[in-house]
Design a protein around this motif. Structure first.
Motif, short mmCIF file in Angstrom:
data_model
loop_
_atom_site.label_atom_id
_atom_site.label_comp_id
_atom_site.label_asym_id
_atom_site.label_seq_id
_atom_site.Cartn_x
_atom_site.Cartn_y
_atom_site.Cartn_z
N LEU A 159 0.83 -1.21 0.00
CA LEU A 159 0.00 0.00 0.00
C LEU A 159 0.86 1.25 0.00
N ARG A 160 1.95 1.22 0.76
CA ARG A 160 2.85 2.38 0.79
C ARG A 160 3.54 2.59 -0.55
N VAL A 161 3.95 1.49 -1.18
CA VAL A 161 4.61 1.59 -2.49
C VAL A 161 3.64 2.18 -3.51
N ALA A 162 2.42 1.65 -3.56
CA ALA A 162 1.44 2.13 -4.53
C ALA A 162 1.12 3.60 -4.30
N ALA A 163 0.94 4.00 -3.05
CA ALA A 163 0.63 5.39 -2.75
C ALA A 163 1.78 6.31 -3.14
N SER A 164 3.00 5.87 -2.89
CA SER A 164 4.16 6.69 -3.22
C SER A 164 4.31 6.86 -4.73
N LEU A 165 4.23 5.76 -5.48
CA LEU A 165 4.39 5.83 -6.93
C LEU A 165 3.23 6.60 -7.58
N ALA A 166 2.05 6.53 -6.99
CA ALA A 166 0.90 7.22 -7.55
C ALA A 166 1.06 8.73 -7.51
N THR A 167 1.89 9.24 -6.61
CA THR A 167 2.11 10.68 -6.52
C THR A 167 3.26 11.14 -7.39
N GLY A 168 3.93 10.20 -8.07
CA GLY A 168 5.04 10.56 -8.93
C GLY A 168 6.40 10.44 -8.28
N THR A 169 6.46 9.91 -7.08
CA THR A 169 7.74 9.69 -6.42
C THR A 169 8.54 8.66 -7.21
N SER A 170 9.83 8.85 -7.32
CA SER A 170 10.66 7.95 -8.11
C SER A 170 10.72 6.57 -7.47
N VAL A 171 11.09 5.58 -8.28
CA VAL A 171 11.22 4.22 -7.76
C VAL A 171 12.31 4.16 -6.69
N ALA A 172 13.44 4.84 -6.94
CA ALA A 172 14.54 4.82 -5.97
C ALA A 172 14.12 5.44 -4.65
N ALA A 173 13.43 6.56 -4.71
CA ALA A 173 12.98 7.22 -3.48
C ALA A 173 11.92 6.38 -2.77
N THR A 174 11.07 5.71 -3.54
CA THR A 174 10.06 4.85 -2.94
C THR A 174 10.71 3.68 -2.23
N ALA A 175 11.72 3.06 -2.85
CA ALA A 175 12.43 1.95 -2.22
C ALA A 175 13.04 2.39 -0.90
N ALA A 176 13.66 3.57 -0.89
CA ALA A 176 14.26 4.08 0.34
C ALA A 176 13.20 4.35 1.39
N GLU A 177 12.07 4.85 0.94
CA GLU A 177 10.99 5.19 1.87
C GLU A 177 10.45 3.96 2.60
N VAL A 178 10.36 2.83 1.89
CA VAL A 178 9.81 1.62 2.51
C VAL A 178 10.90 0.70 3.04
N GLY A 179 12.15 1.07 2.87
CA GLY A 179 13.25 0.30 3.45
C GLY A 179 13.59 -0.98 2.73
N LEU A 180 13.46 -1.00 1.40
CA LEU A 180 13.80 -2.18 0.60
C LEU A 180 14.86 -1.82 -0.42
N ASP A 181 15.76 -2.77 -0.71
CA ASP A 181 16.70 -2.52 -1.80
C ASP A 181 16.00 -2.79 -3.13
N ALA A 182 16.67 -2.49 -4.23
CA ALA A 182 16.03 -2.55 -5.55
C ALA A 182 15.50 -3.95 -5.86
N ARG A 183 16.28 -4.99 -5.55
CA ARG A 183 15.84 -6.35 -5.88
C ARG A 183 14.66 -6.78 -5.02
N ALA A 184 14.72 -6.45 -3.73
CA ALA A 184 13.62 -6.82 -2.84
C ALA A 184 12.34 -6.10 -3.23
N LEU A 185 12.46 -4.83 -3.61
CA LEU A 185 11.29 -4.07 -4.05
C LEU A 185 10.70 -4.69 -5.31
N HIS A 186 11.56 -5.09 -6.24
CA HIS A 186 11.06 -5.68 -7.48
C HIS A 186 10.31 -6.98 -7.20
N ARG A 187 10.86 -7.83 -6.34
CA ARG A 187 10.19 -9.09 -6.01
C ARG A 187 8.84 -8.82 -5.34
#
Length: 252
Positions: A159-187
Motif C-alpha cells: 500500500l505504501r509503495v502504490a501510494a508513493s508511486l501514484a504521486t510521482g515519487t521515483s522508484v529509488a525514493a520509494t524503495a528508500a521510503e519503505v526500506g527495501l533494496d532494488a531487488r527486494a522491491l522488485h520481487r
C-alpha cells in the motif's frame, strides 16, 4: 451504461456495465488493479493486472458487475500472487475450486433484477438485467471483505509503495521510503502488483495524466505536470500502454 461506487474496502470500487447495442470490443486500460467480475455470459472471473490495454470481445446485451481492488490488495483477497494472473482473465473456479466459486455464485444470483441504485424501472433503452445486479455487487463485496479480514489485510508495504508511486515519487525514493533494496522491491512488486515498480510507476503516471487531461488541461501542460519530458513523450507512452494516442482516449 456504466456506473461505479465505492465499497467497504478502502480504495476499491464496485462497478456495473451494460454492453451497448453496437458492442464489438472493449478496451480496458492498465491500472495496477485486480478485478473480481461477474459476467452474464461467462459467470465469475478474475481479471489480472494488465501491462498494456486489454482488448476483449464485447457482445450486445451482456451485463457486468465488478469489484476493482486497488493496487496491492488483490493478492490478499484472491490468495494468488498477482504475477500469476498478469494479462489473464481466469474463471474464479480455477483459483478457488468449483465448490467455493459456486457458493459465491449462489449468493450473488437469484433475486428479481434491479440496478445498483437509481430507479429499478428505468434502465437505458428499457433494457433490464437478467439478475439483481445489486445483489451480485453485495455478494462480491462481502466475499472480498471476508477474505481480506481472514488474510489480516493487505500487505502494508504494498500500500505504501502504490501510494508513493501514484504521486510521482521515483522508484529509488520509494524503495528508500519503505526500506527495501532494488531487488527486494522488485520481487515484492511482482507478487503484489503483477509487475515491477517501474512498470507500475509508468501505468500510474499515465492514469494521472489522463485524469488531468479530462479536466480540460492542455496536453503540453499535462505532460509537464505529470513528469514527462514533453508532450511527445506523453503521446508515445500512452500509445504504448493504451494502444491508441491520448486524443483518441479523450475524444478530442
Amino acid at each position: 451504461m456504466y456506473r461505479e461506487r465505492r465499497c467497504g474496502i478502502a480504495g476499491a470500487v464496485l462497478w456495473t456495465r451494460a454492453s451497448p447495442a453496437d458492442a464489438d470490443t472493449v478496451r480496458v486500460l492498465p491500472d495496477g488493479c485486480l478485478d473480481l467480475i461477474w459476467s452474464s455470459r461467462s459467470g465469475l472471473l478474475v481479471a489480472g493486472p494488465d501491462r498494456r490495454a486489454h482488448l476483449g470481445p464485447d457482445e450486445p446485451g451482456q451485463w457486468w458487475v465488478g469489484l476493482r481492488l486497488p493496487p496491492g490488495v488483490g493478492p490478499a483477497v484472491l490468495g494468488v500472487p498477482a504475477d500469476e494472473l498478469r494479462d489473464r482473465r481466469v474463471p474464479l473456479a480455477d483459483l478457488w475450486g468449483a465448490g467455493p466459486a459456486d457458493r459465491v455464485a449462489a449468493s450473488a444470483v437469484g433475486a428479481p433484477p434491479r440496478p445498483v441504485g437509481g430507479d429499478p424501472g428505468r434502465w437505458p433503452g428499457s433494457v433490464r438485467p437478467p439478475v439483481d445486479l445489486g445483489r451480485v455487487a453485495r455478494a462480491l463485496e462481502a466475499v472480498a471483505v471476508d477474505r481480506l479480514h481472514r488474510a489480516d489485510g493487505p500487505d502494508p508495504v504494498g500500500l505504501r509503495v502504490a501510494a508513493s508511486l501514484a504521486t510521482g515519487t521515483s522508484v529509488a525514493a520509494t524503495a528508500a521510503e519503505v526500506g527495501l533494496d532494488a531487488r527486494a522491491l522488485h520481487r515484492r512488486c511482482r507478487r503484489l502488483f503483477g509487475y515491477g515498480p517501474k512498470t507500475l510507476a509508468r501505468i500510474l503516471r499515465m492514469r494521472r495524466a489522463l485524469a488531468m487531461a479530462r479536466t480540460g488541461t492542455p496536453l503540453a501542460e499535462v505532460a509537464a505536470r505529470a513528469g514527462y519530458a514533453d508532450q511527445a513523450h506523453l503521446g508515445r507512452d500512452v500509445r504504448d500502454l493504451a494502444g491508441v494516442p491520448p486524443r483518441v482516449l479523450l475524444g478530442r
